[in-house]
Design an enzyme around this catalytic site. Structure first.
Site, PDB file in Angstrom:
ATOM      1  N   HIS A 124      -3.256  -4.647   3.674  1.00  0.00           N
ATOM      2  CA  HIS A 124      -2.184  -4.776   2.687  1.00  0.00           C
ATOM      3  C   HIS A 124      -1.098  -3.774   3.054  1.00  0.00           C
ATOM      4  O   HIS A 124      -1.377  -2.617   3.371  1.00  0.00           O
ATOM      5  CB  HIS A 124      -2.739  -4.488   1.295  1.00  0.00           C
ATOM      6  CG  HIS A 124      -1.666  -4.367   0.270  1.00  0.00           C
ATOM      7  ND1 HIS A 124      -0.676  -5.311   0.130  1.00  0.00           N
ATOM      8  CD2 HIS A 124      -1.413  -3.412  -0.668  1.00  0.00           C
ATOM      9  CE1 HIS A 124       0.138  -4.952  -0.843  1.00  0.00           C
ATOM     10  NE2 HIS A 124      -0.289  -3.800  -1.339  1.00  0.00           N
ATOM     11  N   ASN A 179       6.369  -3.997   0.416  1.00  0.00           N
ATOM     12  CA  ASN A 179       5.111  -4.396  -0.218  1.00  0.00           C
ATOM     13  C   ASN A 179       5.321  -5.728  -0.942  1.00  0.00           C
ATOM     14  O   ASN A 179       6.036  -5.783  -1.931  1.00  0.00           O
ATOM     15  CB  ASN A 179       4.689  -3.293  -1.195  1.00  0.00           C
ATOM     16  CG  ASN A 179       3.375  -3.584  -1.895  1.00  0.00           C
ATOM     17  OD1 ASN A 179       2.878  -4.710  -1.857  1.00  0.00           O
ATOM     18  ND2 ASN A 179       2.827  -2.572  -2.540  1.00  0.00           N
ATOM     19  N   CYS A 192      -2.215  -6.802  -5.733  1.00  0.00           N
ATOM     20  CA  CYS A 192      -2.082  -6.665  -4.271  1.00  0.00           C
ATOM     21  C   CYS A 192      -3.361  -7.061  -3.524  1.00  0.00           C
ATOM     22  O   CYS A 192      -3.306  -7.358  -2.331  1.00  0.00           O
ATOM     23  CB  CYS A 192      -1.679  -5.240  -3.904  1.00  0.00           C
ATOM     24  SG  CYS A 192      -0.097  -4.797  -4.613  1.00  0.00           S
TER      25      CYS A 192
END
Ligand code: UT7
Length: 321
Positions: free
Chosen positions: A248, A278, A113
């Site tokens: 993020h 996500n 990520c």
């Protein structure tokens, strides 16, 4: 001074939008639980034939067009992904071939990520050494392919997509545009909290994502606040100077907690987790492109990017638009 300046952005999402209600038909979950715990309302899932490289290529084409540059001018492609089309060659080389800028430097970066932050930091450093003048920095993922669709604790959290920026080396004034500071970190001691239980050198299978969400959450809030402060100190800036935070997009509650720790008003945080869920390395450039195209992020703005992910890896970068 030579700085790497963001001159364009683009993004791409699969056509297939899956709502929380759709997921509740597959696993024991509810729209209410997902929204309350994560802020996620929907995610986009790649169809057969739609891959990390096809999404990345679409996003890259839009970024190049937005920057007003020709693909042939691109001298460097750094693509962040944990879900490459193949174990090798690098997905970046497939994007390069699709764009027709064969011959330039092209490679993948793997920091899950935080991948986009790692790719941005790498590309920025290479531009400042003179290795290339114009770079494409891409975050692209198809996490739907590594999800255990029987595991409600993870399968509701992720989506697919891609985002890209064009970075150009420019000679600018001290108060001019460009990336001002980037700080990256990793701590391999926590690799069992967020990982994929397979791989070419272990099981020989691709594997599925496994996560101890509550523990990841705890580390994320602490690490992100620390690295944001580190970047601010390095850039000689204050939290109050920041116009936009592009974080993020893992969980709306992590975004809130991080903003609170730095006394940043929630209105300055770009939130797309409700729409995209996500998307790992794609989430920061996707959110950035959304906020640039809807007119929120403008020339001259001070923008903070930040991310935390498997490894653990984490990082932040401050840029003047
Ligand atoms: O991108 C990389 C970084 N990743 C992250 O930052 C993720 C960080 N973690 C998180 O976002 C949150 O920890 C989660 C969203 C993953 C989970 O939220 P939580 O508030 O920490 O929930 P929990 O894991 O403590 O689970 C609470 C309850 C459990 O039930 P019991 O044991 O209390 O009876 C779970 O079994 O919620 C249950 N649960 C669900 N219920 C309905 C877990 N997943 C679901 C679900 N639907 N999908």
């Amino acid at each position: 001074m030579i700085r790497a300046v963001i001159t364009g952005s683009g993004s791409a999402l699969p056509a297939n939008c899956v709502t929380n209600a759709d997921l509740a038909e597959r696993v024991d979950t509810s729209d209410e639980w997902i929204v309350e715990r994560t802020g996620i309302r929907q995610r986009y899932i790649a169809a057969e034939g739609e891959t990390t490289s096809t999404l990345a290529t679409q996003a890259a084409r839009r970024a190049i067009e937005d920057a007003g540059v020709d693909a042939a001018e691109i001298g460097l492609i750094v693509l962040a992904t944990a879900t490459p089309d193949h174990t090798f060659p690098a997905t970046a080389t497939q994007v390069q071939n699709a764009l027709g800028c064969n011959g330039c430097v092209a490679f993948d970066v793997q920091a899950v990520c935080s991948g986009f932050l790692y790719a941005l930091g790498t590309a920025e450093s290479l531009l400042r050494t003179g290795m290339a003048k114009k770079a494409l920095v891409i975050g692209a993922e198809t996490f739907s392919r590594i999800l255990d669709w029987e595991d409600r604790t993870t399968c509701v959290l992720f989506g697919d997509g891609a985002g890209a920026v064009v970075l150009e080396a420019r000679d600018v004034a001290e108060d001019g545009p460009g990336i001002l500071s980037t700080k990256l970190h990793a701590d391999g001691a926590h690799c069992d909290l967020l990982y994929v239980d397979g791989g070419p050198s272990t099981t020989g299978e691709v594997g599925k994502l496994r996560m101890k969400g509550r523990e990841v959450f705890r580390h994320a809030v602490v690490n992100l606040a620390d690295v944001l402060r580190e970047v601010l100190v390095d850039a000689g800036a204050q939290a109050a100077d920041i116009d936009w935070v592009v974080p993020h997009q893992a969980n709306a509650r992590i975004l809130d907690a991080t903003a609170r720790k730095l006394d940043l008003p929630a209105e300055k945080v770009v939130v797309t987790v409700d729409q995209h869920a996500n998307t790992s390395a794609a989430s920061v450039p996707l959110a950035f492109d959304v906020a640039r195209r809807d007119g929120r992020i403008k020339e001259g703005d001070l923008v903070m990017f930040e991310a935390m992910g498997g490894g653990f890896t984490w990082g932040a970068s401050l840029a003047r638009m």
